[in-house]
Design a protein around this motif. Structure first.
Motif, mmCIF file in Angstrom:
data_model
loop_
_atom_site.group_PDB
_atom_site.id
_atom_site.type_symbol
_atom_site.label_atom_id
_atom_site.label_comp_id
_atom_site.label_asym_id
_atom_site.label_seq_id
_atom_site.Cartn_x
_atom_site.Cartn_y
_atom_site.Cartn_z
ATOM 1 N N PRO A 21 0.834 -1.214 0.000
ATOM 2 C CA PRO A 21 0.000 0.000 0.000
ATOM 3 C C PRO A 21 0.869 1.266 0.000
ATOM 4 O O PRO A 21 1.994 1.266 0.501
ATOM 5 C CB PRO A 21 -0.794 -0.090 1.305
ATOM 6 C CG PRO A 21 -0.728 -1.522 1.704
ATOM 7 C CD PRO A 21 0.552 -2.067 1.164
ATOM 8 N N LEU A 22 0.328 2.321 -0.548
ATOM 9 C CA LEU A 22 1.034 3.587 -0.625
ATOM 10 C C LEU A 22 0.493 4.520 0.452
ATOM 11 O O LEU A 22 -0.473 5.251 0.241
ATOM 12 C CB LEU A 22 0.874 4.188 -2.016
ATOM 13 C CG LEU A 22 1.740 5.377 -2.377
ATOM 14 C CD1 LEU A 22 3.212 5.075 -2.174
ATOM 15 C CD2 LEU A 22 1.497 5.775 -3.820
ATOM 16 N N ASP A 23 1.116 4.472 1.610
ATOM 17 C CA ASP A 23 0.673 5.298 2.736
ATOM 18 C C ASP A 23 0.813 6.775 2.410
ATOM 19 O O ASP A 23 1.767 7.190 1.750
ATOM 20 C CB ASP A 23 1.491 4.975 3.987
ATOM 21 C CG ASP A 23 1.258 3.564 4.495
ATOM 22 O OD1 ASP A 23 0.160 3.029 4.261
ATOM 23 O OD2 ASP A 23 2.177 2.999 5.125
ATOM 24 N N GLY A 24 -0.135 7.568 2.861
ATOM 25 C CA GLY A 24 -0.086 9.010 2.661
ATOM 26 C C GLY A 24 -0.677 9.487 1.353
ATOM 27 O O GLY A 24 -0.645 10.674 1.059
ATOM 28 N N VAL A 25 -1.224 8.576 0.536
ATOM 29 C CA VAL A 25 -1.835 8.951 -0.738
ATOM 30 C C VAL A 25 -3.302 8.529 -0.704
ATOM 31 O O VAL A 25 -3.617 7.378 -0.425
ATOM 32 C CB VAL A 25 -1.107 8.275 -1.930
ATOM 33 C CG1 VAL A 25 -1.777 8.635 -3.239
ATOM 34 C CG2 VAL A 25 0.360 8.669 -1.954
ATOM 35 N N ALA A 26 -4.181 9.481 -0.987
ATOM 36 C CA ALA A 26 -5.620 9.211 -0.941
ATOM 37 C C ALA A 26 -6.069 8.414 -2.161
ATOM 38 O O ALA A 26 -5.427 8.435 -3.218
ATOM 39 C CB ALA A 26 -6.387 10.536 -0.883
ATOM 40 N N ASP A 27 -7.178 7.714 -2.009
ATOM 41 C CA ASP A 27 -7.769 6.948 -3.103
ATOM 42 C C ASP A 27 -8.079 7.882 -4.274
ATOM 43 O O ASP A 27 -8.626 8.967 -4.085
ATOM 44 C CB ASP A 27 -9.051 6.272 -2.601
ATOM 45 C CG ASP A 27 -9.582 5.236 -3.571
ATOM 46 O OD1 ASP A 27 -8.786 4.697 -4.360
ATOM 47 O OD2 ASP A 27 -10.792 4.958 -3.534
ATOM 48 N N HIS A 28 -7.701 7.505 -5.465
ATOM 49 C CA HIS A 28 -7.904 8.259 -6.712
ATOM 50 C C HIS A 28 -7.102 9.553 -6.784
ATOM 51 O O HIS A 28 -7.356 10.390 -7.645
ATOM 52 C CB HIS A 28 -9.392 8.550 -6.958
ATOM 53 C CG HIS A 28 -10.201 7.312 -7.166
ATOM 54 N ND1 HIS A 28 -10.183 6.613 -8.355
ATOM 55 C CD2 HIS A 28 -11.023 6.631 -6.330
ATOM 56 C CE1 HIS A 28 -10.977 5.566 -8.233
ATOM 57 N NE2 HIS A 28 -11.493 5.547 -7.022
ATOM 58 N N GLU A 29 -6.144 9.743 -5.888
ATOM 59 C CA GLU A 29 -5.282 10.923 -5.945
ATOM 60 C C GLU A 29 -4.318 10.769 -7.121
ATOM 61 O O GLU A 29 -3.832 9.684 -7.404
ATOM 62 C CB GLU A 29 -4.498 11.060 -4.642
ATOM 63 C CG GLU A 29 -3.664 12.323 -4.564
ATOM 64 C CD GLU A 29 -3.055 12.521 -3.185
ATOM 65 O OE1 GLU A 29 -2.158 13.356 -3.085
ATOM 66 O OE2 GLU A 29 -3.455 11.843 -2.231
ATOM 67 N N HIS A 30 -4.052 11.846 -7.815
ATOM 68 C CA HIS A 30 -3.118 11.817 -8.935
ATOM 69 C C HIS A 30 -1.697 11.931 -8.392
ATOM 70 O O HIS A 30 -1.426 12.731 -7.506
ATOM 71 C CB HIS A 30 -3.403 12.960 -9.901
ATOM 72 C CG HIS A 30 -4.664 12.759 -10.668
ATOM 73 N ND1 HIS A 30 -4.677 12.430 -12.004
ATOM 74 C CD2 HIS A 30 -5.969 12.813 -10.293
ATOM 75 C CE1 HIS A 30 -5.922 12.298 -12.408
ATOM 76 N NE2 HIS A 30 -6.730 12.533 -11.383
ATOM 77 N N VAL A 31 -0.794 11.136 -8.937
ATOM 78 C CA VAL A 31 0.609 11.156 -8.541
ATOM 79 C C VAL A 31 1.478 11.212 -9.792
ATOM 80 O O VAL A 31 1.025 10.865 -10.882
ATOM 81 C CB VAL A 31 0.985 9.901 -7.702
ATOM 82 C CG1 VAL A 31 0.202 9.868 -6.398
ATOM 83 C CG2 VAL A 31 0.763 8.624 -8.481
ATOM 84 N N GLN A 32 2.718 11.653 -9.630
ATOM 85 C CA GLN A 32 3.677 11.620 -10.721
ATOM 86 C C GLN A 32 4.533 10.379 -10.539
ATOM 87 O O GLN A 32 4.892 10.017 -9.426
ATOM 88 C CB GLN A 32 4.563 12.853 -10.705
ATOM 89 C CG GLN A 32 3.825 14.121 -11.051
ATOM 90 C CD GLN A 32 4.764 15.320 -11.059
ATOM 91 O OE1 GLN A 32 5.816 15.298 -10.454
ATOM 92 N NE2 GLN A 32 4.347 16.369 -11.748
#
Length: 72
Positions: A21-32
């Motif tokens: 899991p990617l802690d600190g990133v919200a569901d459907h959040e855009h990332v680079q």
């Protein structure tokens, strides 16, 4: 936030599946994303690039130089 993670590429769905899991990133959040393949990376230490602040990097470099001095 900057973080190095491992993912598996699923070509048929054009998706990256994270190994954990990617802690600190919200569901459907855009990332680079910057992609490097494990096979092509002949300098694996570069995976840690950007993990430390400049101050922490300087401190770590000083510690390494003290423990393993280089001839000048």
């Amino acid at each position: 936030m900057s973080k190095v993670v491992t993912a598996e590429y699923l070509a048929d769905t054009h998706m990256l599946r994270l190994v954990e899991p990617l802690d600190g990133v919200a569901d459907h959040e855009h990332v680079q994303v910057m992609v490097t393949t494990a096979q092509a990376n002949d300098r694996p230490w570069l995976a840690f690039q950007g993990c430390l602040s400049p101050e922490d990097a300087d401190e770590l470099a000083a510690i390494i130089e003290e423990e393993f001095p280089t001839e000048k």
